[in-house]
Design a protein around this motif. Structure first.
Motif, mmCIF file in Angstrom:
data_model
loop_
_atom_site.group_PDB
_atom_site.id
_atom_site.type_symbol
_atom_site.label_atom_id
_atom_site.label_comp_id
_atom_site.label_asym_id
_atom_site.label_seq_id
_atom_site.Cartn_x
_atom_site.Cartn_y
_atom_site.Cartn_z
ATOM 1 N N UNK A 393 -26.550 -22.168 14.038
ATOM 2 C CA UNK A 393 -26.000 -21.028 14.770
ATOM 3 C C UNK A 393 -26.820 -19.786 14.457
ATOM 4 N N UNK A 394 -26.623 -18.747 15.261
ATOM 5 C CA UNK A 394 -27.280 -17.462 15.027
ATOM 6 C C UNK A 394 -26.237 -16.495 14.479
ATOM 7 N N UNK A 395 -26.588 -15.808 13.401
ATOM 8 C CA UNK A 395 -25.714 -14.844 12.740
ATOM 9 C C UNK A 395 -26.382 -13.472 12.743
ATOM 10 N N UNK A 396 -25.574 -12.435 12.517
ATOM 11 C CA UNK A 396 -26.129 -11.089 12.448
ATOM 12 C C UNK A 396 -25.378 -10.265 11.423
ATOM 13 N N UNK A 397 -26.052 -9.251 10.919
ATOM 14 C CA UNK A 397 -25.454 -8.256 10.033
ATOM 15 C C UNK A 397 -26.278 -6.990 10.160
ATOM 16 N N UNK A 398 -25.780 -5.870 9.662
ATOM 17 C CA UNK A 398 -26.505 -4.610 9.811
ATOM 18 C C UNK A 398 -26.348 -3.754 8.578
#
Length: 559
Positions: A393-398
């Motif tokens: 899966x593709x994950x994100x954070x900032x």
């Protein structure tokens, strides 16, 4: 008093390397779009289901996604094809690509998306022509194939830069020449045409990766690795039909067959970064625009045993001189390092040449192929990655630009495919985003040969609640207490506390600190209880006060 058990540590992760056989104001929203490719075993029919938004995941519901299609050379739509703002992230299946091709949205340093005429465009493999062409994202979340061929080689991957109605493209294959082409964009017709005299050959021979940048004088630069060395090539000033190449003549220019280089332009300078897994260092060489081509100053932002891999992505903040780098380590190969060793870093270079680094994932998170996207208006850097390392899966954070501070773990999910999907190879645009535009990232999955894209609205303020996994258990102890265990929550900006409820009343708040922030399995134990029936539940909170849905464990009877 209640007791907190010590963190149990990370679950064991695969030690195999990620290798391929082929080589601001509240309410301000920006839609980030991600594209991924899905692959299914040979001969199997792919059953694609609707992909859940984050809110759907939180509420355990799945919403069907629109079926995306792409057609070769469709006429331009009569309406401005803006992707509408969405309240929550959503993702959509797209067209298939030939199974014989490697991941077409790779590779790690490259960008395959750009913005023009209030919409997003991407280099994607054409259903009709079977080679990379220019595609336009439409209002119905589908892609229009313009039919403009970027590279006639089906297995090529391109790095693109769009500026002032010109699309600059450097393209490579594992064994063929590195080429460069410029395309002219006509806004009124929404068409791209290859300029006369292109493509031109930048260098003969194949390479694992090639990327480009344009400096303040108008010179186009490219970098690549060949023959165990780091190379650069440059146009003859603004005459981009004429190119010359040269070794990057700096100390420690020797690299391995699996090392790559990347390039970025920033405030009157060009920087080339490269991995050196033989010496376990990550280098960055700086050239001042207008100086002699061979004049470079070398910096070493990261070094140490197992601290380097060939995963590099560079982005720069327009106008202020800051450079960001996302890099993966090889700590999974270091004996005794363990799942708590750093698996991925984001680094920031300030205009004075100093570097700050922060760990954004551990070996146990199994993150791979990071990509960065910058929001200069809110001064935030977004990290996109795939997990596990083989794709999933593709994950994100900032994080704020400064100080760097990312959520632990994989972050929040953005694109999740059906069972068996191996979504991977994220790629983003080179430019940074603002509140006036949307933004796009792309990625590929290597088990079903199908594109996906995801749309992620971004706010200057944190408005999304954390996601707390549904796994939560309670059990009585011999001392007449109850021990409750749950999995760590995920959030794009990080968890600050867990509130523990007993029979609907908060009985404990567990703060997330530097000492425990990497904990995967959380445990809290009540004091000894009087006989009766008890039910424990947990909520996760982020710094903005957003609260996850409450997860409730089965009832426990104390005799």
């Amino acid at each position: 008093m209640p007791s907190h058990s010590a963190p149990r540590g990370r679950r064991s992760a695969s030690r195999s390397r990620d290798r391929r056989t082929s080589s601001a104001p509240r309410g301000r929203r920006v839609a980030l779009v991600a594209v991924a490719v899905l692959v299914v075993g040979a001969g199997a029919a792919a059953a694609y289901v609707g992909l859940p938004s984050l809110r759907a995941l939180q509420e355990r519901r799945v919403y069907p996604a629109a079926t995306a299609t792409a057609t070769g050379g469709d006429p331009a739509p009569s309406v401005t094809p803006l992707v509408p703002e969405t309240a929550e992230p959503a993702s959509y299946p797209g067209q298939r690509y030939p199974a014989a091709l490697p991941a077409p949205s790779g590779d790690k340093p490259q960008s395959k998306l750009w913005r023009a005429s209030d919409t997003w465009w991407a280099v994607m493999v054409s259903v009709k022509k079977k080679v990379p062409t220019v595609h336009e994202l439409r209002t119905d979340h589908t892609w229009r194939d313009t039919g403009t061929v970027v590279d006639a080689r089906a297995d090529s991957t391109a790095d693109v830069l769009f500026e002032k109605n010109a699309l600059y493209v450097v393209s490579r294959t594992e064994t063929g020449a590195i080429t460069y082409a410029r395309f002219t964009y006509t806004p009124g017709k929404r068409t791209y045409a290859r300029a006369e005299g292109f493509p031109v050959t930048v260098a003969t021979g194949g390479t694992e990766s090639a990327s480009l940048a344009k400096d303040s004088t108008g010179t186009i630069w490219a970098t690549y690795t060949q023959g165990a060395r780091v190379w650069f090539a440059r146009s003859d000033g603004t005459d981009d039909t004429t190119w010359s190449k040269a070794l990057l003549r700096v100390p420690d220019n020797t690299v391995g067959a699996d090392d790559v280089s990347a390039i970025v332009a920033f405030k009157g300078k060009v920087g080339i970064a490269w991995s050196d897994q033989g010496n376990w260092v990550f280098r960055f060489a700086v050239h001042t625009d207008g100086a002699a081509p061979g004049t470079w100053k070398v910096e070493t932002p990261l070094s140490g045993n197992g601290m380097v891999d060939d995963h590099i992505n560079l982005k720069a903040v327009a106008g202020d001189g800051r450079v960001f780098a996302a890099v993966k380590t090889s700590q999974d190969l270091v004996a005794g390092a363990g799942d708590d060793a750093p698996g991925m870093y984001v680094l920031r270079r300030d205009p004075d040449g100093t570097w700050e680094k922060t760990v954004v994932g551990l070996v146990g998170d199994r993150l791979t192929r990071p990509q960065l996207l910058l929001d200069r208006e809110s001064s935030r850097v977004y990290l996109f990655e795939a997990a596990p390392t083989t794709g999933g899966s593709i994950y994100y954070k900032s994080s704020p630009f400064a100080p760097l501070s990312f959520a632990t773990g994989r972050g929040a999910p953005l694109i999740t495919g059906p069972a068996g999907a191996a979504i991977n190879d994220v790629s983003t645009a080179k430019g940074s985003t603002t509140s006036a535009v949307d933004a796009v990232v792309i990625a590929v999955d290597t088990t079903g040969h199908r594109y996906f894209h995801g749309e992620l609205p971004v706010t200057a303020d944190d408005t999304r609640p954390p996601i707390l996994p549904s796994q939560i258990t309670s059990a009585a102890t011999p001392a007449g207490a109850i021990r409750t265990t749950w999995k760590a929550a995920t959030d794009d900006r990080g968890i600050v506390a867990y509130d523990v409820y007993m029979n609907g009343v908060v009985v404990e708040t567990i703060d997330v600190t530097t000492a425990n922030r990497q904990t995967v399995d959380w445990t809290w134990t009540t004091p000894t209880l009087t006989p009766g029936t008890y039910q424990l539940a947990v909520e996760a909170r982020d710094e903005a006060g957003n609260v996850s849905p409450r997860r409730t464990a089965p009832q426990v009877v104390i005799q």
